[in-house]
Design a protein around this motif. Structure first.
Motif: not given
Length: 112
Positions: A85-87, A93-105
């Protein structure tokens, strides 16, 4: 006495502007070093989609490259969610941090 104090302030005033000049020069250099956004072929987009889906299902670690602010950046970790829905993808990551990235990037994804 007042004239002398006033003169010393005027004497040193030009040096107060140097930090802002350095900031301006640094900004110009950063702008010059920016890369244009890569254009991916349909095959590359399909391959990225396939690898992301497989990584989500198997919980395998992936290494991916993404474009942000004129730079190609790299990360390594696991895909925890793909939101159509938000693409976007949610990436741990390896430090257990949650990151959100756009698929288009995303430029490239490979299994580690």
């Amino acid at each position: 006495m007042k004239k002398q104090m006033g003169r010393t302030m005027v004497k040193w005033q030009p040096f107060a502007s140097l930090p802002t000049q350095y900031e301006g020069i640094r900004d110009l250099i950063e702008e010059k070093n920016k890369l244009p956004r890569p254009i991916l072929s349909d095959y590359q987009k399909e391959e990225i989609s396939r690898v992301l889906q497989e990584a989500l299902e198997t919980q395998k670690t992936v290494h991916f490259t993404y474009y942000k602010n004129g730079m190609d950046l790299n990360e390594m970790g696991e895909i925890s969610k793909i939101d159509l829905h938000t693409n976007t993808i949610v990436f741990i990551d390896v430090f257990s941090y949650q990151n959100i990235h756009k698929v288009e990037d995303i430029i490239d994804v490979r299994f580690a």
